[in-house]
Design an enzyme around this catalytic site. Structure first.
Site, PDB file in Angstrom:
ATOM      1  N   CYS A  65       0.875  -1.173   0.000  1.00  0.00           N
ATOM      2  CA  CYS A  65       0.000   0.000   0.000  1.00  0.00           C
ATOM      3  C   CYS A  65       0.911   1.220   0.000  1.00  0.00           C
ATOM      4  O   CYS A  65       2.120   1.075  -0.185  1.00  0.00           O
ATOM      5  CB  CYS A  65      -1.001  -0.018   1.151  1.00  0.00           C
ATOM      6  SG  CYS A  65      -0.338   0.213   2.819  1.00  0.00           S
ATOM      7  N   GLY A  68       2.681   0.771   3.425  1.00  0.00           N
ATOM      8  CA  GLY A  68       2.885  -0.610   3.843  1.00  0.00           C
ATOM      9  C   GLY A  68       2.294  -0.892   5.216  1.00  0.00           C
ATOM     10  O   GLY A  68       2.083  -2.045   5.583  1.00  0.00           O
ATOM     11  N   GLY A  70      -0.792   0.064   6.751  1.00  0.00           N
ATOM     12  CA  GLY A  70      -2.190  -0.338   6.859  1.00  0.00           C
ATOM     13  C   GLY A  70      -2.443  -1.754   6.401  1.00  0.00           C
ATOM     14  O   GLY A  70      -3.116  -2.540   7.091  1.00  0.00           O
ATOM     15  N   HIS A  98      14.469 -14.834  11.825  1.00  0.00           N
ATOM     16  CA  HIS A  98      14.165 -14.769  13.254  1.00  0.00           C
ATOM     17  C   HIS A  98      12.678 -14.930  13.568  1.00  0.00           C
ATOM     18  O   HIS A  98      12.338 -15.451  14.625  1.00  0.00           O
ATOM     19  CB  HIS A  98      14.643 -13.447  13.842  1.00  0.00           C
ATOM     20  CG  HIS A  98      16.121 -13.345  13.950  1.00  0.00           C
ATOM     21  ND1 HIS A  98      16.737 -12.399  14.730  1.00  0.00           N
ATOM     22  CD2 HIS A  98      17.120 -14.062  13.376  1.00  0.00           C
ATOM     23  CE1 HIS A  98      18.056 -12.530  14.638  1.00  0.00           C
ATOM     24  NE2 HIS A  98      18.317 -13.533  13.813  1.00  0.00           N
TER      25      HIS A  98
END
Length: 144
Positions: A65, A68, A70, A98
């Site tokens: 988006c 990024g 939302g 990780h």
């Protein structure tokens, strides 16, 4: 690898570029839309991506988006999804190694196509390390 990709209207151009590049790299890309620049709601596309990952219809996901943020929040509402917002390759690799992230989110208004490809490349080429990280990832599966 089967990769699902979803975006809102702010990231259509980046989605299309990544889809073509990933296909050229030999990946099977499931394009969940959106397909135009008319305004749409990012939670709908984050949910579509999450549903596909939860159902096992794709191994990895890419959420896009404007920022990024939302679409990452929307995807992470599904307990089967571990979507990490990344802006450079090291965070993409660490999200995999990780945190066993099965999706990444990128902000189309914040990074260019070259950096987005570098992030996706790192995300797809990194394995989960397990070991001391596995119990922590298991904790993420527990209800809050």
């Amino acid at each position: 690898m089967r990769i699902a990709i979803a975006c809102d209207h702010a990231a259509v151009s980046l989605k299309d570029e990544l889809r073509e590049w990933l296909s050229g790299e030999g990946h099977d890309v499931l394009d969940l839309g959106t397909h135009g620049t008319a305004s749409v709601d990012y939670p709908d596309y984050g949910r579509k991506l999450a549903d596909v990952l939860a159902a096992g219809e794709a191994e990895r996901g890419i959420a896009l988006c404007g920022s990024g943020i939302g679409i990452m929040i929307a995807a992470n509402r599904n307990p089967a999804v571990r979507c990490a917002l990344v802006n450079e390759p090291l965070s993409a690799a660490l999200a995999r190694s990780h945190n066993d992230a099965n999706a990444i989110a990128l902000g189309a208004r914040l990074i260019g196509a070259e950096m987005a490809r570098a992030c996706v490349r790192a995300f797809l080429s990194t394995d989960f390390l397990g070991g001391r990280h596995a119990p922590r990832v298991d904790m993420l599966k527990e209800p809050a």
